[in-house]
Design an enzyme around this catalytic site. Sequence first.
Site, PDB file in Angstrom:
ATOM      1  N   ASP A   1      -8.975  -5.651  -5.683  1.00 31.77           N
ATOM      2  CA  ASP A   1      -8.579  -4.586  -4.767  1.00 31.77           C
ATOM      3  C   ASP A   1      -9.352  -3.333  -5.154  1.00 31.77           C
ATOM      4  O   ASP A   1      -9.002  -2.645  -6.111  1.00 31.77           O
ATOM      5  CB  ASP A   1      -7.071  -4.350  -4.864  1.00 31.77           C
TER       6      ASP A   1
ATOM      7  N   HIS B   1      -7.124  -6.096  -1.215  1.00 31.27           N
ATOM      8  CA  HIS B   1      -5.966  -5.229  -1.008  1.00 31.27           C
ATOM      9  C   HIS B   1      -4.821  -5.984  -0.345  1.00 31.27           C
ATOM     10  O   HIS B   1      -5.004  -6.704   0.629  1.00 31.27           O
ATOM     11  CB  HIS B   1      -6.370  -4.040  -0.146  1.00 31.27           C
TER      12      HIS B   1
ATOM     13  N   SER C   1       0.843  -1.195   0.000  1.00 32.68           N
ATOM     14  CA  SER C   1       0.000   0.000   0.000  1.00 32.68           C
ATOM     15  C   SER C   1       0.884   1.253   0.000  1.00 32.68           C
ATOM     16  O   SER C   1       1.741   1.387  -0.878  1.00 32.68           O
ATOM     17  CB  SER C   1      -0.968  -0.043   1.186  1.00 32.68           C
TER      18      SER C   1
END
Length: 611
Positions: free
Chosen positions: A332, A363, A216
């Site tokens: 995601d 994710h 991320s």
Amino acid sequence: MIRKFSFFLLALACIQAVGQSSETAKAKPVFENGEAQLVEAFSDYENWIRHDLWVETEFDTDGDGQPDRMHVAVTRPGQTDSEGLKLPVIYVSSPYFAGVAGNVEGLFWDVKHEVGEQPPKPRVHPEVVRRGERPIISNSHIETWVPRGYIVVHSSSPGTGLSQGAPTVGGDNESLAPKAVIQWLTGKDNGYTSPDGGEKVSAYWSTGKVGMTGTSYNGTIPLAAATTGVEGLEAIIPIAPNTSYYHYYRSNGLIRHPGGYLGEDIDVLYDFIHSGDTAKRAYNNKIVRDTEMANGMDRITGDYNEFWAGRDYLNDMEPMKTALLMSHGFNDWNVMPEHSYRIYEAARAKGLPVQIFYHQNGHGGPPPLSLRNRWFTRYLHGIENGVEDDPKSWIVREADKRDNPTPYPDYPHPDAEDVKLYPMKGGNQMGDLSLVQNRMIALEKVVDDVSISGDSLAKSSNSDHRLLYQTPVLTKDLHLSGVAEIKVKMASSKPACNLSVWLVSLPWNPDNKAAITENIITRGWADLQNHESLESSEPLEPGKFYEMSFELQPDDQIIAAGQRIALMVFSSDKDFTIWPKPGTELTLDLSGTYLSLPVVGGNDALKAATR
């Protein structure tokens, strides 16, 4: 096979082995089948050396007139001191290590207003309380890589933890900060024992070969560092990275929020991570959040502008020379799969060593350890394991485990071809998707109602609030690979509207939890006001038809025999868009609308599967 010893047995062996040279007794990395192996001498965590320091950068973003220094923590095998061993570095940087703001009421923007209007009330700005104790910033990745013959380094990004400066959420300092740390790891004299003092510290234990990884935001920073072209950064493995903050908070001109974070915007993320020096926060807030972000992010038009362009790493790719292994999930809906694909595509075009790993979940989710190990072994240890000749694409098929991806020559699949499908009249019930275009004007209307969820609309057999068009039932499995695109010819009853598109497989799985991944193939969103340009929008003339084309999110999916592929067009998507009052009418002219679908085997494969 190299025998492995505990430190006690190793010491005993050294005493007893008459005539054995000290060189052969030293611990060193071990490689088998092109991968770094666990070495017992490196696995004794009690012998690890852990310390922290500050690295001076080339910028001053907190206004104190001094270059900002980044807080850095090091974990390395004891042999880097006792035996003078030098090892490559795996480096992880993050704005999250020192803690984040809680999900306080009012943190997010209020989304209950008309499209194209100012949010009705201001946000709450929480204060983050820093957590953590020196010298440890994070323990992530240490147990995986230190025993395999690497040093692991962590740093807090600017304006977070004990790092100086201001968070900018994609600004230049978030690229230059890791660059400075890498320069220190490759020999530059810019390391200090304290945030303000003059006592120097060097990375004498580093070979000067650095790799980066993270998930991320922590996956964004490796890419940010790579775009500087810094020497010594040999390989990166970004996992679900945010590669453009515009693409994270906007979609084709539309205000579109990341899934699960309705009302979030770039200034919200700024507040969420700002855990740095409390004495500097007022200055940082004024300069970054309340001036640069407030003037640049534009929650009214959603246009792409200079502010967003400066936070789009695709624009900064020219200096990059780093080997790149991307990782992302096709489902995601937070950091969407386009983020990795757009960078992979650009790096491949530059001729860089590249691979991409996609799985079918949400994710996060790193590539299998073996893929990561081979990548770092080749580019950090310099072991010729042939990874550059491995398949470029690894896709986890629908029923497979994440550690068992299927290799393909590339992504999209080289045999994928775009096939145009045309919607036929009847979309409020169930229209057809046909290979034959209807050139006669055919108008279909949808009425916006944000209170109805997208999955409810897709499951409805009849609705005024969506248009749904489906293929015949598939008689064979059909492989989709790549980026679908839609062209619409559409009119709105208001000067601004949400436009949402889902591609789904039907019938809908009755298990709602499974349906999100099993039935939603891909999605897309757009602002019809941006029909001519992403950089400029204009209010729609009610009743006037406009033509607009835009891409849906990348995907690679095998649609099973017995399913239908269906295109759903509607207005407000309650999990992602602004929430206007119900009633906006969108009119679709089917004669100027089509879906371009990336089918492996092209038109022939689709025909064969729909006979």
